[in-house]
Design a protein around this motif. Structure first.
Motif, mmCIF file in Angstrom:
data_model
loop_
_atom_site.group_PDB
_atom_site.id
_atom_site.type_symbol
_atom_site.label_atom_id
_atom_site.label_comp_id
_atom_site.label_asym_id
_atom_site.label_seq_id
_atom_site.Cartn_x
_atom_site.Cartn_y
_atom_site.Cartn_z
ATOM 1 N N TYR A 1 -2.810 5.815 -6.800
ATOM 2 C CA TYR A 1 -2.284 6.854 -7.665
ATOM 3 C C TYR A 1 -3.170 6.965 -8.908
ATOM 4 O O TYR A 1 -3.821 5.999 -9.323
ATOM 5 C CB TYR A 1 -0.862 6.508 -8.113
ATOM 6 C CG TYR A 1 0.174 6.527 -7.014
ATOM 7 C CD1 TYR A 1 0.185 7.510 -6.029
ATOM 8 C CD2 TYR A 1 1.188 5.558 -6.973
ATOM 9 C CE1 TYR A 1 1.153 7.535 -5.040
ATOM 10 C CE2 TYR A 1 2.169 5.573 -5.991
ATOM 11 C CZ TYR A 1 2.141 6.557 -5.018
ATOM 12 O OH TYR A 1 3.110 6.572 -4.043
ATOM 13 N N PRO B 1 3.263 10.338 -7.372
ATOM 14 C CA PRO B 1 3.682 9.297 -6.423
ATOM 15 C C PRO B 1 4.472 9.886 -5.257
ATOM 16 O O PRO B 1 5.133 10.922 -5.394
ATOM 17 C CB PRO B 1 4.555 8.381 -7.275
ATOM 18 C CG PRO B 1 5.071 9.253 -8.375
ATOM 19 C CD PRO B 1 4.012 10.279 -8.641
ATOM 20 N N TYR C 1 5.349 2.433 -3.148
ATOM 21 C CA TYR C 1 4.645 1.804 -4.261
ATOM 22 C C TYR C 1 3.207 1.540 -3.854
ATOM 23 O O TYR C 1 2.928 0.996 -2.777
ATOM 24 C CB TYR C 1 5.301 0.477 -4.664
ATOM 25 C CG TYR C 1 4.419 -0.301 -5.622
ATOM 26 C CD1 TYR C 1 4.257 0.137 -6.925
ATOM 27 C CD2 TYR C 1 3.711 -1.413 -5.191
ATOM 28 C CE1 TYR C 1 3.421 -0.525 -7.803
ATOM 29 C CE2 TYR C 1 2.871 -2.092 -6.064
ATOM 30 C CZ TYR C 1 2.726 -1.641 -7.364
ATOM 31 O OH TYR C 1 1.875 -2.311 -8.211
#
Length: 265
Positions: free
Chosen positions: A242, A6, A11
Motif C-alpha cells: 500500500y 487498502p 493487511y
C-alpha cells in the motif's frame, strides 16, 4: 505500482514515507474496512482460552504432538469452522462469484454453502498466508514453530485440514487424526488468517492507552490475543504494498477497494 487504497480484510505493508507508521494500522479499525471484525476475534479469544486450558493437562511439547482425545477433537472441529468462516468473510467482502463448471447446471452461480478449501486457497495469493509462521512461547522441545500454510507453496494439501475432514466425517476410524499436532497447526492457521486481515488488532473494548516497549523474555512479536508470536511475511514486492497517507485518505467517501478474486479463477 502500489495500491493507493487498502483492500477489504487484507493487511499488507504500507511503503515507508510520510505518516506510514500510522497508516500501516489505522485503516484496520475503520468501520468500513470489515464487517463486524470483533465477531471473529472474540471467537479466536475463546478458542485460545480453551487451548491454554488444554495445556494444563497435556504439556505443549514435541513428545505430545501425536496425543489425541475427544477434547482435542472438539477443539480441532471448532478451530477449522472458524477458519472457514474467516475465509468466507474475506471472499464475500471482496469480489468472488464462482460458477458450476460441469454438468447440467454448468455456468450457474455456485452457492456459498458449496465453497471449499480449493476456493479458500485463492486467498493465499493476496494475503501471503504461506509466508507466515507462528511460535508457541511455552514449549518443551524443538517444534514450537508452526508453518500452517507452507504446503500451499508446493500446491499441496494442508495436512491438518485433511485430518479435520477425516475425523469429522468418520471419527471412529480416524480418531487419531484429532492429534495435538493437527490442532496446533489449525489454531496457528486461524491466527495467521486473522493476522493477515487485522495485524494485531483484537477490537477489544475500552479506551486506547499509550504502549511502552520493554524487553521481553520471549522476544516480543505477539499477535492478536497476546499469546502466540507471529512472524509476518517479509517478501512483499513494492507493487504489492500500500502507499497512502491515512490522515488524508480517511476523509474520502470511498476509502477501500475490493479484490477481484474472479480474476484468479
Amino acid at each position: 505500482m502500489s495500491f493507493d487504497k487498502p483492500f477489504h480484510r487484507n493487511y499488507r505493508p504500507v511503503k515507508k514515507g510520510h505518516n506510514s507508521g500510522y497508516s500501516d494500522w489505522a485503516y484496520i479499525v475503520d468501520h468500513h474496512y470489515s464487517d463486524h471484525p470483533e465477531h471473529y476475534t472474540r471467537a479466536f479469544a475463546i478458542l485460545q482460552k480453551d487451548i491454554i486450558g488444554l495445556f494444563e493437562y497435556i504439556e505443549p511439547s514435541d513428545i505430545n504432538l501425536v496425543t489425541y482425545s475427544f477434547r482435542i477433537h472438539e477443539l480441532l472441529i471448532r478451530t477449522c469452522i472458524e477458519i472457514e468462516a474467516n475465509f468466507k468473510a474475506i471472499l464475500k467482502e471482496n469480489i468472488f462469484n464462482p460458477v458450476i463448471k460441469n454438468g447440467a447446471k454448468k455456468g450457474q452461480p455456485r452457492d456459498e454453502k458449496s465453497w471449499n478449501i480449493n476456493d479458500f486457497k485463492i486467498v493465499n495469493k493476496t494475503h501471503h498466508l504461506d509466508d507466515y509462521s507462528i511460535i508457541f512461547p511455552h514449549w518443551h522441545g524443538m517444534n514450537n514453530e508452526r508453518f500452517p500454510f507452507i504446503q500451499w507453496k508446493k500446491d499441496e494439501q494442508l495436512m491438518w485440514y485433511q485430518a479435520y475432514n477425516k475425523c469429522k466425517h468418520d471419527r471412529l476410524h480416524n480418531f487419531e487424526q484429532a492429534s495435538l499436532g493437527n490442532l496446533l497447526d489449525a489454531f496457528s492457521g486461524l491466527c495467521v488468517l486473522l493476522s493477515s486481515q487485522f495485524k494485531t488488532e483484537s477490537f477489544s473494548t475500552g479506551s486506547d492507552s499509550l504502549a511502552v516497549n520493554t524487553d521481553s523474555y520471549y522476544g516480543g512479536g505477539f499477535g492478536i490475543g497476546g499469546f502466540l508470536i507471529v512472524d509476518f511475511p517479509s517478501d512483499w514486492k513494492d507493487e504489492e504494498c500500500y502507499e497512502f497517507d491515512w490522515d488524508v485518505l480517511k476523509k474520502e467517501k470511498e476509502r477501500f477497494r475490493k479484490i477481484d478474486y474472479n480474476s484468479f479463477l
